[in-house]
Write a protein that holds these residues in place. Structure first.
Motif, PDB file in Angstrom:
ATOM      1  N   ARG A  23     -10.126  -8.435   7.485  1.00  0.00           N
ATOM      2  CA  ARG A  23      -9.314  -7.468   6.772  1.00  0.00           C
ATOM      3  C   ARG A  23     -10.173  -6.729   5.772  1.00  0.00           C
ATOM      4  O   ARG A  23     -11.055  -7.311   5.156  1.00  0.00           O
ATOM      5  N   MET A  26     -11.688  -8.154   2.352  1.00  0.00           N
ATOM      6  CA  MET A  26     -11.846  -9.602   2.423  1.00  0.00           C
ATOM      7  C   MET A  26     -13.267  -9.972   2.065  1.00  0.00           C
ATOM      8  O   MET A  26     -14.211  -9.384   2.577  1.00  0.00           O
ATOM      9  N   SER A 226      -9.604  -4.535  -4.039  1.00  0.00           N
ATOM     10  CA  SER A 226      -8.920  -5.615  -3.327  1.00  0.00           C
ATOM     11  C   SER A 226      -9.734  -6.904  -3.272  1.00  0.00           C
ATOM     12  O   SER A 226      -9.174  -7.989  -3.125  1.00  0.00           O
ATOM     13  N   GLN A 227     -11.068  -6.810  -3.393  1.00  0.00           N
ATOM     14  CA  GLN A 227     -11.892  -8.012  -3.298  1.00  0.00           C
ATOM     15  C   GLN A 227     -11.530  -9.038  -4.358  1.00  0.00           C
ATOM     16  O   GLN A 227     -11.463 -10.235  -4.088  1.00  0.00           O
ATOM     17  N   PHE A 230      -8.467 -10.840  -3.281  1.00  0.00           N
ATOM     18  CA  PHE A 230      -8.724 -11.789  -2.199  1.00  0.00           C
ATOM     19  C   PHE A 230      -9.399 -13.056  -2.727  1.00  0.00           C
ATOM     20  O   PHE A 230      -9.100 -14.163  -2.267  1.00  0.00           O
ATOM     21  N   GLN A 233      -6.761 -15.014  -4.246  1.00  0.00           N
ATOM     22  CA  GLN A 233      -5.914 -15.600  -3.211  1.00  0.00           C
ATOM     23  C   GLN A 233      -6.548 -16.880  -2.655  1.00  0.00           C
ATOM     24  O   GLN A 233      -5.867 -17.897  -2.492  1.00  0.00           O
ATOM     25  N   GLN A 234      -7.850 -16.829  -2.364  1.00  0.00           N
ATOM     26  CA  GLN A 234      -8.524 -18.014  -1.846  1.00  0.00           C
ATOM     27  C   GLN A 234      -8.537 -19.139  -2.878  1.00  0.00           C
ATOM     28  O   GLN A 234      -8.374 -20.312  -2.538  1.00  0.00           O
ATOM     29  N   ALA A 281      -3.363  -8.534  -2.882  1.00  0.00           N
ATOM     30  CA  ALA A 281      -4.506  -8.334  -1.992  1.00  0.00           C
ATOM     31  C   ALA A 281      -4.091  -7.595  -0.721  1.00  0.00           C
ATOM     32  O   ALA A 281      -4.766  -6.659  -0.278  1.00  0.00           O
ATOM     33  N   GLN A 282      -2.959  -8.010  -0.120  1.00  0.00           N
ATOM     34  CA  GLN A 282      -2.507  -7.374   1.104  1.00  0.00           C
ATOM     35  C   GLN A 282      -2.072  -5.937   0.858  1.00  0.00           C
ATOM     36  O   GLN A 282      -2.342  -5.040   1.668  1.00  0.00           O
ATOM     37  N   SER A 285      -5.356  -3.754  -0.005  1.00  0.00           N
ATOM     38  CA  SER A 285      -6.197  -3.559   1.182  1.00  0.00           C
ATOM     39  C   SER A 285      -5.458  -2.764   2.250  1.00  0.00           C
ATOM     40  O   SER A 285      -6.079  -2.021   3.025  1.00  0.00           O
TER      41      SER A 285
END
Length: 640
Positions: A23, A26, A226-227, A230, A233-234, A281-282, A285
């Protein structure tokens, strides 16, 4: 393996991760040496060079035939426009040149058919190349694992090794099969589309090029934003998974202390964090594609306006405008694909780098070219001026000397971390001594192959290891090819035959993957039966009764006494009552043998061993300790 318990557990690989497209935004795992790793990976392609060449040719041809489609199709459009103009102007003769239209349709059908055939051939061939390449890599890594010293596994989590063996291979395989073809196809498409567009109209091609910087700027701007989401998120996902694992494995403790509400509150907090970072993030991105589509549509509008003017002036045909718009739609597609594929390739090279790091690990010393093999081993063991350390700056064993006659029982006691299991590791050459030598029947163990050396030993450890299979197969693991009668005899000698026959399927009872359908004592008796069947010259018992109840302990001790008869035995124990009859007792502390002698000699000496014994039996003097030891032994005999 830990330093205190050396039994290899069965390793179950995690479920392989599915490999999908990356994505935008990402985070990408980047290799440290892209060029060097890529060149090294290419060496695995050499046996398939002609196949790869064939695949690349098929990819180029298939892509070119696909690109030529709109250029051929414009002929039909021009013929239809000419026919309509002919009808409107009421000119004599047929309006439509159907023969020419049919010919163009046949050409189109042929081009697209050939493109499909070439696409099938390239996918078929590349699938074989990818799987054979990964097969060769996996074979080399597995062979490497068998040659690595125990120190490698001691210093790494098993999960990390399994991740390299499963997920990294899966990543490489999918990239070789898909991403490389897409990479070549995208480059050919980009170059071919530009060439055809320039042949139609250089000015309109320049207009399309003016949209590229804006598209790159938007993609880079959104990706940077967005990085961070992400990464969050991780991080939130890791916290949530860790909490779930802890609560699942410790659910009994959680309920015992009425901590369900707090566990749920923690889960909700982590889950909320994952939701917040995940949707951000979604969302961010996901802006890349609509924004790029908007920029692309601006280009289409400009092209349509300019093309309309050209058609009105008669400098270009409607068919050319139609073909150009189709090419303009293909123009931005390979750019987006190349951006995504470049990330995937970087991740793949990083996976290959992790695998090559494994292949570059230092291997254990090779076996001697002319090994010595003991035909009739007696089991006499000698440590001569042995020194060893796990780390260069931390001495552990210094100048150890020990003589063990064949058939003797040597007990090794001491606090945790004293070096008890290290002696066993050295004896079986899981590690090699730094100085001195270890001999068996007068032969230096370094003059034997490791396989021959370890065939002399049988082991019964605290952590029982049973694999998924029948009880019969687990016992026969000690000696492949053993007869049914030999297996039954070993089970009877280990006092395991009775409980095995009470199970629903007897010796055919299948032990599940966690061996949870047997009690701890039953599992231990099966491992003893396995050792009895192996009939080793030297026996190693490492805390074999420390996690079972008293009655089961008595049964296991009785089985072990039978097993130890006539064999040289090394017994590692914390319960000093189990080693009173040992021929020698080594008392270790901080890697050194600080006391050595029989049970009575060490008690009379009144040193470290005597203190350990008093701490377990509560004696205040040597006489009381000796008296309590005798009473303990008598109690065990009567209990059995």
């Amino acid at each position: 393996m830990s330093q205190d318990r050396r039994e290899m557990p069965a390793m179950r690989p995690p479920m392989p991760m599915r490999h999908g497209g990356m994505r935008p935004g990402m985070p990408v795992q980047k290799p440290k040496d892209f060029g060097g790793t890529a060149r090294r990976l290419m060496r695995y392609f050499r046996p398939h060079a002609w196949r790869i060449g064939f695949v690349f040719v098929m990819t180029v041809l298939g892509t070119l035939f696909s690109i030529l489609g709109p250029d051929v199709m414009k002929g039909i459009t021009n013929d239809l426009v000419a026919g309509l103009r002919h009808q409107w102007m009421h000119l004599p003769g047929p309006a439509f040149n159907w023969a020419d239209i049919v010919r163009v349709l046949e050409e189109l059908a042929g081009l697209y058919a050939l493109s499909s055939v070439f696409s099938y051939l390239q996918q078929y061939m590349m699938a074989g190349v990818a799987q054979k390449t990964v097969y060769a890599l996996r074979r080399d890594v597995y062979a490497k694992l068998e040659r690595l010293p125990l120190s490698f596994f001691d210093g790494r989590p098993i999960g990390d090794v399994m991740s390299r063996f499963v997920n990294d291979f899966d990543n490489i395989g999918n990239t070789l099969q898909q991403a490389l073809l897409q990479f070549v196809s995208s480059i050919v498409t980009f170059v071919g589309v530009i060439a055809v567009m320039l042949s139609i109209s250089p000015l309109m091609t320049l207009v399309m090029f003016l949209t590229l910087p804006l598209s790159f700027f938007v993609t880079r701007f959104v990706t940077k934003r967005s990085q961070g989401f992400f990464v969050g998120q991780q991080r939130s996902l890791g916290l949530l998974n860790g909490h779930i694992e802890e609560m699942y494995t410790g659910h009994t403790i959680v309920r015992a202390f009425n901590m369900e509400r707090r566990a749920l509150e923690t889960f909700d907090r982590h889950n909320e964090g994952l939701y917040e970072s995940g949707w951000r993030a979604q969302f961010v991105s996901g802006l890349i594609f609509p924004l790029n589509n908007f920029i692309g549509n601006l280009g289409y509008v400009l092209v349509s306006v300019i093309g309309g003017l050209f058609v009105a002036r008669g400098t270009i045909s409607i068919g050319d405008i139609q073909a150009f718009i189709l090419y303009a739609r293909q123009f931005s597609q390979p750019i987006t694909q190349l951006s995504s594929i470049s990330n995937i390739i970087q991740s793949t090279i990083a996976s290959a780098e992790r695998i090559f790091e494994l292949l570059d690990e230092q291997e254990e010393a090779p076996d001697p070219e002319h090994p010595v093999r003991l035909r009739e081993p007696r089991g006499a063991v000698a440590f001569q001026h042995v020194s060893f350390r796990y780390k260069d700056d931390q001495p552990l064993i210094e100048d150890l000397n020990l003589e063990v006659a064949a058939g003797e029982t040597v007990a090794i006691v001491g606090p945790t971390g004293a070096g008890k299991t290290t002696l066993v590791n050295l004896l079986m050459r899981f590690y090699d001594v730094r100085e001195g030598s270890i001999t068996i029947d007068g032969v230096d163990i370094r003059d034997m192959t490791r396989a021959d050396l370890r065939s002399l030993f049988g082991m019964v450890l605290q952590d029982t290891w049973l694999f998924h299979g029948s009880i019969r197969d687990n016992i026969a693991y000690g000696r492949p090819g053993a007869s049914e009668e030999e297996i039954l005899r070993a089970a009877r000698a280990a006092r395991a035959d009775h409980f095995i026959r009470t199970l629903p399927d007897g010796y055919d009872t299948v032990i599940n993957e966690e061996a949870s359908n047997l009690s701890q004592g039953q599992k231990q008796l099966i491992t003893i039966a396995r050792a009895i069947l192996a009939d080793p010259a030297i026996l190693i018992l490492d805390e074999a009764t420390s996690s079972v109840d008293t009655r089961t302990e008595l049964l296991i001790q009785e089985a072990m006494q039978r097993l130890m008869e006539g064999r040289t035995s090394f017994v590692i124990a914390h319960r000093l009552s189990t080693i009173q009859n040992a021929d020698q007792i080594l008392v270790m502390n901080r890697g050194r043998v600080i006391e050595q002698g029989t049970h009575r000699e060490l008690l009379e000496k009144g040193g470290f061993y005597a203190e350990l014994y008093r701490s377990q039996f509560g004696g205040s003097s040597v006489d009381e300790a000796l008296r309590e030891a005798s009473q303990s032994g008598a109690a065990q005999i009567s209990g059995s």
